[in-house]
Design a protein around this motif. Sequence first.
Motif, PDB file in Angstrom:
ATOM      1  N   VAL A  52       0.865  -1.220   0.000  1.00  0.00           N
ATOM      2  CA  VAL A  52       0.000   0.000   0.000  1.00  0.00           C
ATOM      3  C   VAL A  52       0.875   1.234   0.000  1.00  0.00           C
ATOM      4  N   TYR A  53       0.385   2.319  -0.538  1.00  0.00           N
ATOM      5  CA  TYR A  53       1.109   3.600  -0.370  1.00  0.00           C
ATOM      6  C   TYR A  53       0.154   4.613   0.274  1.00  0.00           C
ATOM      7  N   LYS A  54       0.788   5.484   1.046  1.00  0.00           N
ATOM      8  CA  LYS A  54       0.002   6.393   1.912  1.00  0.00           C
ATOM      9  C   LYS A  54       0.350   7.845   1.667  1.00  0.00           C
ATOM     10  N   ASP A  55      -0.487   8.677   2.131  1.00  0.00           N
ATOM     11  CA  ASP A  55      -0.143  10.126   2.082  1.00  0.00           C
ATOM     12  C   ASP A  55       0.651  10.472   3.339  1.00  0.00           C
ATOM     13  N   GLU A  56       0.998  11.724   3.485  1.00  0.00           N
ATOM     14  CA  GLU A  56       1.816  12.188   4.621  1.00  0.00           C
ATOM     15  C   GLU A  56       1.206  11.816   5.950  1.00  0.00           C
ATOM     16  N   LYS A  57      -0.116  11.831   5.992  1.00  0.00           N
ATOM     17  CA  LYS A  57      -0.791  11.593   7.280  1.00  0.00           C
ATOM     18  C   LYS A  57      -1.023  10.110   7.540  1.00  0.00           C
ATOM     19  N   GLY A  58      -0.573   9.274   6.618  1.00  0.00           N
ATOM     20  CA  GLY A  58      -0.686   7.833   6.836  1.00  0.00           C
ATOM     21  C   GLY A  58      -1.956   7.223   6.294  1.00  0.00           C
ATOM     22  N   ASN A  59      -2.794   8.037   5.593  1.00  0.00           N
ATOM     23  CA  ASN A  59      -3.990   7.459   4.983  1.00  0.00           C
ATOM     24  C   ASN A  59      -3.608   6.642   3.761  1.00  0.00           C
ATOM     25  N   VAL A  60      -4.223   5.448   3.662  1.00  0.00           N
ATOM     26  CA  VAL A  60      -3.915   4.579   2.505  1.00  0.00           C
ATOM     27  C   VAL A  60      -4.552   5.153   1.268  1.00  0.00           C
TER      28      VAL A  60
END
Lengths: 665, 146
Positions: free
Chosen positions: A274-282
């Motif tokens: 998975v890849y996430k944004d800065e805030k850790g949202n998938v």
Amino acid sequence: MEKKKLDELVITNKDLAFQKQEKKDRAAELAIANKKLLFQNEEKKKRVKENKELEAISNSVKQGSQYARSLIEASLDPLVTISPEGKITDVNEASVKVTGVPRLQLIGTDFSDYFTEPEKAREGYKQVFEKEFVSDYPLTIHHKNGKLTDVLYNASVYKDEKGNVLGVFAAARDVTTQKQVSQYARSLIEASLDPLVTISPEGKIMDVNEASVKVTGVPRLQLIGTDFSNYFTEPEKAREGYKQVFEKEFVSDYPLTIHHKNGTLTDVLYNASVYKDEKGNVLGVFAAARDVTAKKAEELSIANKELILQNKEKEKQAAVLEIANKELKFQNEEKEKRAAELIIANKELAFQNEEKENRAAELVIANKELLFQNEEKENRAAELIIANKELAFQNKEKEKRAEELVFANRELKQAEDDIRKLNDELEHKVIERTAQLESVNKELGSFSYSVSHDLRAPIRAINGYSKILVEDYGKKFDADGKKVLHSIMHNSKKMGDLIDDLLAFSKLGRKEVSVSDINMTNLVKLVREELIFDEGENLPVFTIKLLPAAKGDQSLIKQVWINLISNAIKYSKYKPITNIEIGAYEKANLVVYFVKDEGAGFDMQYYDKLFGVFQRLHSQEEFEGTGIGLAIVQKIVHRHGGTVWAESTLNEGTCFYFSLPALTN
Amino acid sequence: MNYDEVEILLVEDSIDDATLTIRALTKSGFTNKLFHVKDGAEALDFIYCKGLYAVRKSKEYPKMILLDLKMPKVTGMEVLEKIKSDQHLKSIPVVILTSSKEDPDVKKCYALGANSYIVKPVDSDNFFSAIKEIGLYWMILSEPPH
């Protein structure tokens, strides 16, 4: 005429005195006004001094504001302040550079005008007003030469001292460089021979590389947006695969067979994470497929090595990216700090500006007041000149009036003499008239006396001689002759009665009324006792009720009772019984007495003739009388300030009323 | 007539009134001893025994004088004044005969000492009864002081 002139002069004198007083008052007022003006001038000087001081303060405020401004200008990021209406209120040089529009042209225009997506820009600053703060809001600034600049906006509202929102402060960070970094990553992806794909949490393909296009035979743009599982021989297994990725965040060597649109099948092993944004949202899944077809095993191992290498490279790149991100984060923090400082600086600036404006407003008022006072001073001076002129004029007038007064006084003396003369004449005339009146009264008295004396004598003689005829020569007359003699006697007697009554009536007008308290019960009793009755006449049956006392002339009121009671008896003579009721009642300050009989009565339609002199409502044959009794009653009652009236029914009886003033306790 | 026997002196200028007065008195029983003079002057002459009446003895005075007020020459008032101011005469009862009760002199007469007064009524019956009463009263009931 003279008297009027005098009155005017007296008024004029008063006017002059008043004007003199006014003059004094005016002078006193002017002295006070001058003192005031002196004081105001000093005040003015003080104000000028204060003004200078204020200017100095204002300059220091300006310097403070310039410092804040220089901070803003020093920023390389485009900074902008926006009004609640979305209009640009200020920008820095960076903003000018990024838009290509001069500062003064930017100010006042709509903030959203300078972006490729104005709607999104508007949405952005609306959010700021709602949440007071927005960070990393992506927009693209549009330079007037066509150049586009991707930016992330950090914005916050700024407020006045009272907490009212004044506008938005927005700082843009140029992320074009970041985009370039991402393009670089993209080229790395494209460089991979393995089909690489990114999948959304919903399983839709978000992006693919050229290897994916080759292995599926479907163009990239057609692939994006379609279901990832569509391109495998076992779509269910494919779905299971990326579900596992979302669950475990990582899956390795997951076997699937890709289905080329020309029918070729390719066995692959998927490695996915998975890849996430800065805030850790998938955000999605990144998946790389390795061709494991047997004949390509060697290539595969080489490719694997390559892949490892690439992964390493990728990791390195990721590290670089992480550093870049940290740098970016630091810069954002710095930017936020700067923004906070700027907000404080702006508040300070706004406060100082307000102070400056207040001072300026005060100065304007002070200046206006000063101007008004100067005007007032001038007005007063002008008024003084006018007042002085008026005074001079009044003095002249006064002199004129004094002359007039002397003249008027002379006239007045003349008038007074005239008046005295007239008064003397008048007094003389009054004496003369009084004397005339007295002599007329005397004449009237002597006339009455002559009437009673001289008219009665011949009548007495006629009556007396007729009687002698009856007594001494009666036998010589037959019945008719005797009747004639009796008529002569009767008429002469009547003539005598008429004369007596008329005299009594005329005397009433001249007689003085001497008022005293009358005991009415006693008076009526006396009248009753004095009644004389003819032979064969019915003796009346009296019913006498309580009679309150009243004020009046006893002898005159006695005459009233005599006349009314005599009338009651006279007009009852044809009735079998003579009933007479006498009573009284009190009404307001009057006592009303009444005498009621059950006699002949009269027709009320002749009521207005009842109290007239010589007016009679019955024939002489029916009831004898001179027709003066009720006229006397009315005259006496009127002279007492009372009234007399009657109520009657023909053949049933009459009631006479008269009122007199009651005794005041 | 013997002037000295006169008991009632009637002073009256009106013949008619005198006739009626005399008749009334006669009818009431005062048949004689009445003398009638025509005015005040004659009345004074009679009383003071002058002129026509100089023959009269001065000491014999009438018992009563009936005096009309309104007369020519000397009025009843003047006669009354003379009588009442005379020590010898003032005790003689003087009855004033007046034609009207309105006569302004009636009060004056009382003040001067008149003893009584009669309003001569038009009605002869009343006139007679009034004269009769006054005559009776002064001639019979009241004793003149001597």
